[in-house]
Each structure stands twice: as C-alpha cells, then as structure tokens.
Design a protein around this motif. Structure first.
Motif, PDB file in Angstrom:
ATOM      1  N   GLY A   1       0.773  -1.232   0.000  1.00 51.60           N
ATOM      2  CA  GLY A   1       0.000   0.000   0.000  1.00 51.60           C
ATOM      3  C   GLY A   1       0.805   1.283   0.000  1.00 51.60           C
ATOM      4  O   GLY A   1       0.235   2.381   0.068  1.00 51.60           O
ATOM      5  N   TYR A   2       2.113   1.185  -0.083  1.00 51.57           N
ATOM      6  CA  TYR A   2       2.944   2.390  -0.119  1.00 51.57           C
ATOM      7  C   TYR A   2       2.820   3.064  -1.487  1.00 51.57           C
ATOM      8  O   TYR A   2       2.787   2.395  -2.520  1.00 51.57           O
ATOM      9  CB  TYR A   2       4.404   2.052   0.147  1.00 51.57           C
ATOM     10  CG  TYR A   2       4.684   1.653   1.574  1.00 51.57           C
ATOM     11  CD1 TYR A   2       4.940   2.607   2.547  1.00 51.57           C
ATOM     12  CD2 TYR A   2       4.695   0.309   1.948  1.00 51.57           C
ATOM     13  CE1 TYR A   2       5.203   2.245   3.860  1.00 51.57           C
ATOM     14  CE2 TYR A   2       4.950  -0.071   3.256  1.00 51.57           C
ATOM     15  CZ  TYR A   2       5.199   0.904   4.205  1.00 51.57           C
ATOM     16  OH  TYR A   2       5.452   0.533   5.494  1.00 51.57           O
ATOM     17  N   GLU A   3       2.781   4.388  -1.487  1.00 52.38           N
ATOM     18  CA  GLU A   3       2.637   5.148  -2.720  1.00 52.38           C
ATOM     19  C   GLU A   3       3.669   6.263  -2.785  1.00 52.38           C
ATOM     20  O   GLU A   3       4.122   6.775  -1.756  1.00 52.38           O
ATOM     21  CB  GLU A   3       1.238   5.765  -2.810  1.00 52.38           C
ATOM     22  CG  GLU A   3       0.100   4.761  -2.880  1.00 52.38           C
ATOM     23  CD  GLU A   3      -1.251   5.447  -2.958  1.00 52.38           C
ATOM     24  OE1 GLU A   3      -1.280   6.696  -2.909  1.00 52.38           O
ATOM     25  OE2 GLU A   3      -2.269   4.736  -3.057  1.00 52.38           O
ATOM     26  N   VAL A   4       4.022   6.622  -4.003  1.00 51.09           N
ATOM     27  CA  VAL A   4       4.903   7.772  -4.236  1.00 51.09           C
ATOM     28  C   VAL A   4       4.026   8.990  -4.490  1.00 51.09           C
ATOM     29  O   VAL A   4       3.196   8.982  -5.404  1.00 51.09           O
ATOM     30  CB  VAL A   4       5.833   7.529  -5.444  1.00 51.09           C
ATOM     31  CG1 VAL A   4       6.659   8.774  -5.731  1.00 51.09           C
ATOM     32  CG2 VAL A   4       6.739   6.331  -5.192  1.00 51.09           C
ATOM     33  N   HIS A   5       4.196  10.031  -3.683  1.00 51.42           N
ATOM     34  CA  HIS A   5       3.446  11.265  -3.875  1.00 51.42           C
ATOM     35  C   HIS A   5       4.268  12.180  -4.777  1.00 51.42           C
ATOM     36  O   HIS A   5       5.325  12.681  -4.382  1.00 51.42           O
ATOM     37  CB  HIS A   5       3.173  11.936  -2.530  1.00 51.42           C
ATOM     38  CG  HIS A   5       2.352  11.079  -1.594  1.00 51.42           C
ATOM     39  ND1 HIS A   5       0.989  10.923  -1.746  1.00 51.42           N
ATOM     40  CD2 HIS A   5       2.712  10.321  -0.522  1.00 51.42           C
ATOM     41  CE1 HIS A   5       0.532  10.116  -0.788  1.00 51.42           C
ATOM     42  NE2 HIS A   5       1.553   9.733  -0.048  1.00 51.42           N
ATOM     43  N   VAL A   6       3.780  12.357  -5.995  1.00 53.55           N
ATOM     44  CA  VAL A   6       4.523  13.120  -6.998  1.00 53.55           C
ATOM     45  C   VAL A   6       4.353  14.613  -6.726  1.00 53.55           C
ATOM     46  O   VAL A   6       3.265  15.171  -6.867  1.00 53.55           O
ATOM     47  CB  VAL A   6       4.052  12.774  -8.421  1.00 53.55           C
ATOM     48  CG1 VAL A   6       4.854  13.576  -9.443  1.00 53.55           C
ATOM     49  CG2 VAL A   6       4.204  11.278  -8.675  1.00 53.55           C
ATOM     50  N   ARG A   7       5.440  15.234  -6.317  1.00 58.49           N
ATOM     51  CA  ARG A   7       5.494  16.656  -6.044  1.00 58.49           C
ATOM     52  C   ARG A   7       6.824  17.189  -6.565  1.00 58.49           C
ATOM     53  O   ARG A   7       7.759  16.416  -6.787  1.00 58.49           O
ATOM     54  CB  ARG A   7       5.368  16.934  -4.539  1.00 58.49           C
ATOM     55  CG  ARG A   7       4.052  16.472  -3.931  1.00 58.49           C
ATOM     56  CD  ARG A   7       3.935  16.969  -2.483  1.00 58.49           C
ATOM     57  NE  ARG A   7       2.634  16.610  -1.913  1.00 58.49           N
ATOM     58  CZ  ARG A   7       2.419  15.563  -1.130  1.00 58.49           C
ATOM     59  NH1 ARG A   7       3.420  14.756  -0.861  1.00 58.49           N
ATOM     60  NH2 ARG A   7       1.225  15.311  -0.637  1.00 58.49           N
ATOM     61  N   PRO A   8       6.945  18.488  -6.764  1.00 61.40           N
ATOM     62  CA  PRO A   8       8.237  19.032  -7.217  1.00 61.40           C
ATOM     63  C   PRO A   8       9.402  18.609  -6.328  1.00 61.40           C
ATOM     64  O   PRO A   8      10.495  18.315  -6.812  1.00 61.40           O
ATOM     65  CB  PRO A   8       8.008  20.553  -7.171  1.00 61.40           C
ATOM     66  CG  PRO A   8       6.540  20.712  -7.395  1.00 61.40           C
ATOM     67  CD  PRO A   8       5.903  19.543  -6.713  1.00 61.40           C
ATOM     68  N   MET A   9       9.159  18.549  -5.016  1.00 62.25           N
ATOM     69  CA  MET A   9      10.233  18.172  -4.090  1.00 62.25           C
ATOM     70  C   MET A   9      10.669  16.730  -4.316  1.00 62.25           C
ATOM     71  O   MET A   9      11.874  16.430  -4.380  1.00 62.25           O
ATOM     72  CB  MET A   9       9.760  18.348  -2.644  1.00 62.25           C
ATOM     73  CG  MET A   9      10.802  17.964  -1.601  1.00 62.25           C
ATOM     74  SD  MET A   9      12.268  19.027  -1.656  1.00 62.25           S
ATOM     75  CE  MET A   9      13.191  18.414  -0.236  1.00 62.25           C
TER      76      MET A   9
END
Length: 293
Positions: A207-215
């Motif tokens: 259930g881990y996800e990558v949160h796509v943000r500029p950082m």
C-alpha cells in the motif's frame, strides 16, 4: 595521480550526505524502496544513451566476468542504498552514523583477508583518529550521549548496508573488469535495478505510494545524478587508484558533510565540535595516506 584521486574521493561523501538529508526530508512522500527504484530508473535513462553502444560492444567481456559483475551490482546498486533508505526509517541519524563507522574497519579487514593487503600501524592509527573526529561530530562533543543510545532494527540494516559497501569496495580491486568506468557503471545500474524490482513490487503491494510533487521529483533527480552517477564513478576511480582501505576512510566524512549541509541549508549553527571533528577526520585521512619515506 594519487593526490587527484584523493580529491575526487571527497565528492562521494558530499553527495551521499545530501542524499541522506533529502531522503529524510521526503520520507513521507517517497517510500524507501521506491526511492531506490526510481533513482536508478532515472540514472539508467541518463547514462545509457551515452554508454549503450559501448556496453553492447563490451558484452563479451562482461559475460566472461559475469559472477563479479553480478556481485558488484548486488552489493552496490541493489543492496547498499536500499538498505540505507530502509535503515533511516527506524533509526536515528546518530545511530546510523555510529554504525557506519564500521565501514572503514570492514574494508580494512576484508582487504587483509581477501587481497592480502597488510594493515600498517600508520593506517590503523589514522583510522582511529578519523573515527574520533566522527564521534566528536555525532555526539556534539558530549561522549555521554553514547550511553543513551538504543539499538533499533534500523541499526542492523545499517550494519548490513555498511558490510555490503565494504564488499563492493574490495571486489572492485579483487575482480578488475577491463571496461570503461561508465560502461561498467551502466551494467551495474541495469542489473542492480532488476534486482530491486521484486522488492519494489512487494512494497507497492503493502500500500505504499509515491506522492509526486516538485520536491520528490527533485530528490529523485539529485540522487540519480549526484549520489548515483557522479558519486559511484568518482568512488570507483578512487578505489582503483588508492585502494579500498584508504578510500573507505572517506566514508567518515559523510556525517561531517551532513552537518555542514545542515548549517548551509537548514540554518543550523556551526559549533566547535564540527571544527574539531573536521580537524580529526582530515588528520586521520592524511596520516593513513601519508607515504612512508
């Protein structure tokens, strides 16, 4: 040539210090295995257009040395950074750094057993002085802090990471592969990335996800270019020139550079123990690398 190589060996600890800081800063947005996975995906995309032709032309040499190539890929690209990212999830920076002091010792002992390299008294003394400098930084000049440390699962993972990198460093000398530096790095990236894939899929299943943000995108870019391509290339050059035991001493610069980056980027104070640590670490390296008359 030796002096130039020693200067180049200053860069990998600097890049890896930034890598550790950024990994901690984005821990909630970038799961540990995901960061390792995407880091090497981008690194492969950046390097293969320039090395792909030579990599294909060198396939015969790489296949003849396939055991060494797989071992190098497993201990560096696949294991070291993935274990490091996992370790900092459950341990403190001080603990991780203290466990990391085992790296130069591991390299020295492995080089003695595996390569037959002698352990010179001057080399051992230099290592001891360097470790004292490292302890000055991580304890902030208060040795009593060591008594309050508690062990966590992350400490065990950090120990495995250090051992993995020590094996990689010694293998570079034990099994030299006659291909260009970036060509070998390309092969290690591709193979190491393939080894990470099953663990990344398992992490996704949890259930881990990558949160796509500029950082997060910036962190992946930094780890791919600086902490991967440049750091690995310079480290490999340094090990080839000065040997694994000497190169291993430079790992003690990581906490010092982390502290300096904290001052520059996070507004922290540069204290007396930073200066003392820097003096001792560099004195230890100078002592261990000084040529005998």
């Amino acid at each position: 040539m030796i002096n130039r190589s020693l200067l180049l060996l200053l860069l990998p600890p600097l890049f890896w210090a930034g890598n550790a800081l950024l990994a901690r800063a984005t821990a909630g947005d970038l799961p540990p295995v995901a960061l390792a996975f995407w880091r090497w995906v981008l690194a492969a995309c950046l390097i293969l257009p320039f090395t792909g032709r030579d990599l294909w032309a060198s396939r015969g040499i790489l296949l003849r040395h396939w055991k060494a190539v797989l071992g190098l890929a497993a201990t560096s690209v696949a294991a070291y950074n993935t274990l490091l990212y996992l370790a900092v999830q459950t341990t403190t920076a001080i603990n991780a750094t203290l466990v990391g002091t085992s790296l130069p010792i591991m390299v020295l002992l492995l080089a003695r057993v595996w390569l037959g390299d002698p352990i010179r008294p001057q080399q051992a003394l230099g290592m001891g002085v360097s470790i004292l400098g490292l302890l000055a930084v991580v304890t902030r000049g208060e040795p009593s802090r060591l008594a309050t440390l508690t062990l966590t699962p992350g400490d065990g993972l950090m120990l495995l990471a250090s051992f993995s990198w020590a094996v990689y460093s010694v293998m570079l000398r034990r099994f030299p592969i006659p291909v260009r530096g970036f060509t070998l790095l390309s092969a290690l990236i591709v193979l190491g990335w393939m080894m990470i894939v099953p663990f990344y899929l398992f992490e996704l299943s949890l259930g881990y996800e990558v949160h796509v943000r500029p950082m997060t995108l910036g962190v992946i870019a930094y780890t791919a270019v600086c902490a991967s391509l440049l750091a690995y290339y310079f480290w490999n050059m340094g090990v080839a020139a000065v040997g694994a035991p000497t190169a291993g001493l430079f790992a003690n610069l990581i906490p010092l550079f982390t502290a300096i980056l904290g001052v520059a980027l996070l507004g922290e104070t540069f204290a007396w123990y930073h200066a003392l640590g820097a003096l001792l670490i560099f004195a230890g390296i100078a002592l261990a690398t000084k040529r005998r008359n």
